[in-house]
Write a protein that holds these residues in place. Structure first.
Motif, PDB file in Angstrom:
ATOM      1  N   ALA A  68       7.158  -4.095  -2.898  1.00 32.63           N
ATOM      2  CA  ALA A  68       6.702  -4.308  -1.522  1.00 32.63           C
ATOM      3  C   ALA A  68       6.260  -2.996  -0.884  1.00 32.63           C
ATOM      4  O   ALA A  68       5.247  -2.949  -0.161  1.00 32.63           O
ATOM      5  CB  ALA A  68       7.815  -4.958  -0.696  1.00 32.63           C
ATOM      6  N   GLU A  69       7.006  -1.918  -1.133  1.00 30.54           N
ATOM      7  CA  GLU A  69       6.624  -0.612  -0.578  1.00 30.54           C
ATOM      8  C   GLU A  69       5.282  -0.174  -1.132  1.00 30.54           C
ATOM      9  O   GLU A  69       4.449   0.388  -0.404  1.00 30.54           O
ATOM     10  CB  GLU A  69       7.711   0.414  -0.892  1.00 30.54           C
ATOM     11  CG  GLU A  69       8.980   0.223  -0.068  1.00 30.54           C
ATOM     12  CD  GLU A  69      10.093   1.164  -0.462  1.00 30.54           C
ATOM     13  OE1 GLU A  69      10.009   1.748  -1.575  1.00 30.54           O
ATOM     14  OE2 GLU A  69      11.055   1.315   0.321  1.00 30.54           O
ATOM     15  N   GLU A  70       5.054  -0.413  -2.432  1.00 31.40           N
ATOM     16  CA  GLU A  70       3.772  -0.046  -3.028  1.00 31.40           C
ATOM     17  C   GLU A  70       2.635  -0.842  -2.400  1.00 31.40           C
ATOM     18  O   GLU A  70       1.567  -0.296  -2.096  1.00 31.40           O
ATOM     19  CB  GLU A  70       3.811  -0.286  -4.537  1.00 31.40           C
ATOM     20  CG  GLU A  70       4.763   0.637  -5.288  1.00 31.40           C
ATOM     21  CD  GLU A  70       4.895   0.267  -6.759  1.00 31.40           C
ATOM     22  OE1 GLU A  70       4.269  -0.738  -7.173  1.00 31.40           O
ATOM     23  OE2 GLU A  70       5.623   0.965  -7.489  1.00 31.40           O
ATOM     24  N   ILE A  71       2.865  -2.150  -2.185  1.00 26.23           N
ATOM     25  CA  ILE A  71       1.819  -3.007  -1.621  1.00 26.23           C
ATOM     26  C   ILE A  71       1.499  -2.592  -0.189  1.00 26.23           C
ATOM     27  O   ILE A  71       0.325  -2.479   0.196  1.00 26.23           O
ATOM     28  CB  ILE A  71       2.253  -4.483  -1.676  1.00 26.23           C
ATOM     29  CG1 ILE A  71       2.314  -4.962  -3.130  1.00 26.23           C
ATOM     30  CG2 ILE A  71       1.288  -5.367  -0.873  1.00 26.23           C
ATOM     31  CD1 ILE A  71       2.977  -6.321  -3.303  1.00 26.23           C
ATOM     32  N   VAL A  72       2.527  -2.365   0.607  1.00 29.21           N
ATOM     33  CA  VAL A  72       2.312  -1.986   2.010  1.00 29.21           C
ATOM     34  C   VAL A  72       1.611  -0.632   2.097  1.00 29.21           C
ATOM     35  O   VAL A  72       0.679  -0.453   2.893  1.00 29.21           O
ATOM     36  CB  VAL A  72       3.654  -1.954   2.768  1.00 29.21           C
ATOM     37  CG1 VAL A  72       3.471  -1.346   4.152  1.00 29.21           C
ATOM     38  CG2 VAL A  72       4.220  -3.361   2.887  1.00 29.21           C
ATOM     39  N   THR A  73       2.035   0.328   1.261  1.00 28.15           N
ATOM     40  CA  THR A  73       1.384   1.641   1.257  1.00 28.15           C
ATOM     41  C   THR A  73      -0.082   1.520   0.886  1.00 28.15           C
ATOM     42  O   THR A  73      -0.959   2.135   1.515  1.00 28.15           O
ATOM     43  CB  THR A  73       2.093   2.590   0.274  1.00 28.15           C
ATOM     44  OG1 THR A  73       3.439   2.788   0.706  1.00 28.15           O
ATOM     45  CG2 THR A  73       1.385   3.943   0.217  1.00 28.15           C
ATOM     46  N   LEU A  74      -0.373   0.725  -0.147  1.00 29.52           N
ATOM     47  CA  LEU A  74      -1.758   0.548  -0.578  1.00 29.52           C
ATOM     48  C   LEU A  74      -2.585  -0.156   0.486  1.00 29.52           C
ATOM     49  O   LEU A  74      -3.744   0.211   0.734  1.00 29.52           O
ATOM     50  CB  LEU A  74      -1.788  -0.238  -1.887  1.00 29.52           C
ATOM     51  CG  LEU A  74      -3.173  -0.428  -2.518  1.00 29.52           C
ATOM     52  CD1 LEU A  74      -3.831   0.923  -2.792  1.00 29.52           C
ATOM     53  CD2 LEU A  74      -3.065  -1.233  -3.798  1.00 29.52           C
ATOM     54  N   MET A  75      -1.993  -1.146   1.153  1.00 27.36           N
ATOM     55  CA  MET A  75      -2.715  -1.848   2.204  1.00 27.36           C
ATOM     56  C   MET A  75      -3.027  -0.915   3.375  1.00 27.36           C
ATOM     57  O   MET A  75      -4.140  -0.930   3.919  1.00 27.36           O
ATOM     58  CB  MET A  75      -1.901  -3.043   2.695  1.00 27.36           C
ATOM     59  CG  MET A  75      -2.588  -3.852   3.786  1.00 27.36           C
ATOM     60  SD  MET A  75      -4.187  -4.534   3.263  1.00 27.36           S
ATOM     61  CE  MET A  75      -3.616  -5.789   2.106  1.00 27.36           C
ATOM     62  N   GLU A  76      -2.051  -0.085   3.760  1.00 31.96           N
ATOM     63  CA  GLU A  76      -2.283   0.859   4.852  1.00 31.96           C
ATOM     64  C   GLU A  76      -3.399   1.831   4.502  1.00 31.96           C
ATOM     65  O   GLU A  76      -4.252   2.148   5.335  1.00 31.96           O
ATOM     66  CB  GLU A  76      -0.989   1.612   5.164  1.00 31.96           C
ATOM     67  CG  GLU A  76       0.078   0.741   5.813  1.00 31.96           C
ATOM     68  CD  GLU A  76       1.404   1.449   5.968  1.00 31.96           C
ATOM     69  OE1 GLU A  76       1.550   2.548   5.376  1.00 31.96           O
ATOM     70  OE2 GLU A  76       2.286   0.927   6.670  1.00 31.96           O
ATOM     71  N   LYS A  77      -3.392   2.315   3.246  1.00 27.45           N
ATOM     72  CA  LYS A  77      -4.452   3.250   2.836  1.00 27.45           C
ATOM     73  C   LYS A  77      -5.802   2.541   2.789  1.00 27.45           C
ATOM     74  O   LYS A  77      -6.824   3.116   3.161  1.00 27.45           O
ATOM     75  CB  LYS A  77      -4.137   3.869   1.478  1.00 27.45           C
ATOM     76  CG  LYS A  77      -5.212   4.867   1.034  1.00 27.45           C
ATOM     77  CD  LYS A  77      -4.757   5.760  -0.076  1.00 27.45           C
ATOM     78  CE  LYS A  77      -5.799   6.765  -0.513  1.00 27.45           C
ATOM     79  NZ  LYS A  77      -6.965   6.945   0.320  1.00 27.45           N
ATOM     80  N   THR A  78      -5.811   1.285   2.328  1.00 29.17           N
ATOM     81  CA  THR A  78      -7.069   0.537   2.279  1.00 29.17           C
ATOM     82  C   THR A  78      -7.628   0.344   3.684  1.00 29.17           C
ATOM     83  O   THR A  78      -8.833   0.501   3.920  1.00 29.17           O
ATOM     84  CB  THR A  78      -6.838  -0.828   1.620  1.00 29.17           C
ATOM     85  OG1 THR A  78      -6.351  -0.626   0.283  1.00 29.17           O
ATOM     86  CG2 THR A  78      -8.139  -1.616   1.554  1.00 29.17           C
TER      87      THR A  78
END
Length: 303
Positions: A68-78
């Motif tokens: 979940a942390e990886e997904i949220v981090t990637l979404m924020e960067k996107t």
């Protein structure tokens, strides 16, 4: 899956309490409880152990938290990258950098680039090559400044005009510290503290004409900090590049190069087929056009 579910779960995991997480998120406690039960139903397994005062993670919950942390981090960067598409002179460039002479090169590069693009911001990440590659693969970093070898099948890259010399980090009071350079015969009997990357360990063994299993490996390290502490304690000799030691010279330790000399180059790498936002695109072009823009004295001081 609604991104809010991940944010709710992460807030509870960090707070260890649903009520506290609800207060932090400015939502009601029943809302979070209901959403978390729905999440567990979707996942098909319990993620939380609910106590009277504290909530802890199940084994599945620990794994889900990491993802979940990886997904949220990637979404924020996107989201940031998409916003940057509308701003050709701003945005954020995320760069990972190994511990080497490049650590001193990077500030000079950013200074020169910032003179042309003053609104660009930067996220810097210091780690070993494996960690930087993982973040490149996940899209969390735009670029990685790495020591060769580089996996050409996975990454595009530019070679940088900076070279590192390999050697051993040892105590200054060690008799071997009097030597101008370390030979294979000097090194093979020693307890070695090696970089953790197996490809690097294999290269080191190859330089000595032996198999990796024939090296006396006491420990592995990802960054030199803890490895240097082992050296200070007299537990072994850390195999590293000279620039790694030069950027944080420690009293009581000495770097002795190998003979014959072994050197390694640097690259600026990025994931193949990466679509860059404007700030990252300009940064890559700047590095390609201005490889010699860094003060040569920086490299000579670290040689």
């Amino acid at each position: 899956m609604d991104l809010r579910l991940l944010e709710y779960f992460l807030a509870v995991a960090r707070a260890g309490n649903i009520t506290k997480a609800a207060e932090q998120l400015h939502v009601t406690q029943p809302t979070i409880s209901r959403q978390l039960m729905d999440l567990e139903e979707v996942m098909g397994t319990p993620l939380l152990c609910r106590g009277k005062r504290q909530v802890t993670l199940t084994d599945a919950g620990v794994l889900f938290q990491q993802r979940a942390e990886e997904i949220v981090t990637l979404m924020e960067k996107t989201q940031q990258d998409l916003a940057d598409q509308n701003d050709l002179v701003g945005g954020t460039v995320a760069v990972g950098c190994v511990e080497s002479s490049a650590s001193r090169m990077l500030p000079e590069v950013l200074k020169n680039f910032a003179a042309q693009h003053p609104r660009v911001q930067y996220q810097l990440y210091s780690a070993d090559g494996d960690d930087i590659r993982e973040k490149l693969d996940r899209g969390e970093l735009d670029f990685g400044i790495l020591l060769e070898p580089i996996e050409a099948a996975k990454y595009d890259y530019l070679r940088l005009p900076y070279w590192e010399t390999w050697g051993l980090l040892m105590r200054s009071d060690d008799p071997l510290a009097e030597k101008a350079a370390m030979t294979v015969e000097d090194i093979l009997p020693l307890p070695l503290i090696l970089p953790r990357r197996e490809i690097v360990q294999d290269n080191i063994a190859g330089w000595f004409g032996v198999e990796r299993s024939q090296l006396h490996i006491f420990a592995g390290h990802n960054l030199i900090n803890n490895g240097a502490l082992l050296v200070e304690a007299g537990l072994g000799y850390a195999f590293c590049v000279g620039g790694c030691f030069a950027i944080r010279q420690t009293e009581g330790l000495k770097f002795v190069p190998l003979t014959p000399e072994r050197t390694t180059g640097h690259v600026l790498a990025w994931k193949k087929n990466r679509v860059f936002h404007p700030a990252a695109h300009h940064f890559r072009e700047f590095i390609e056009q201005e490889k010699a823009c860094v003060d040569p004295q920086i490299q000579s001081n670290l040689s």
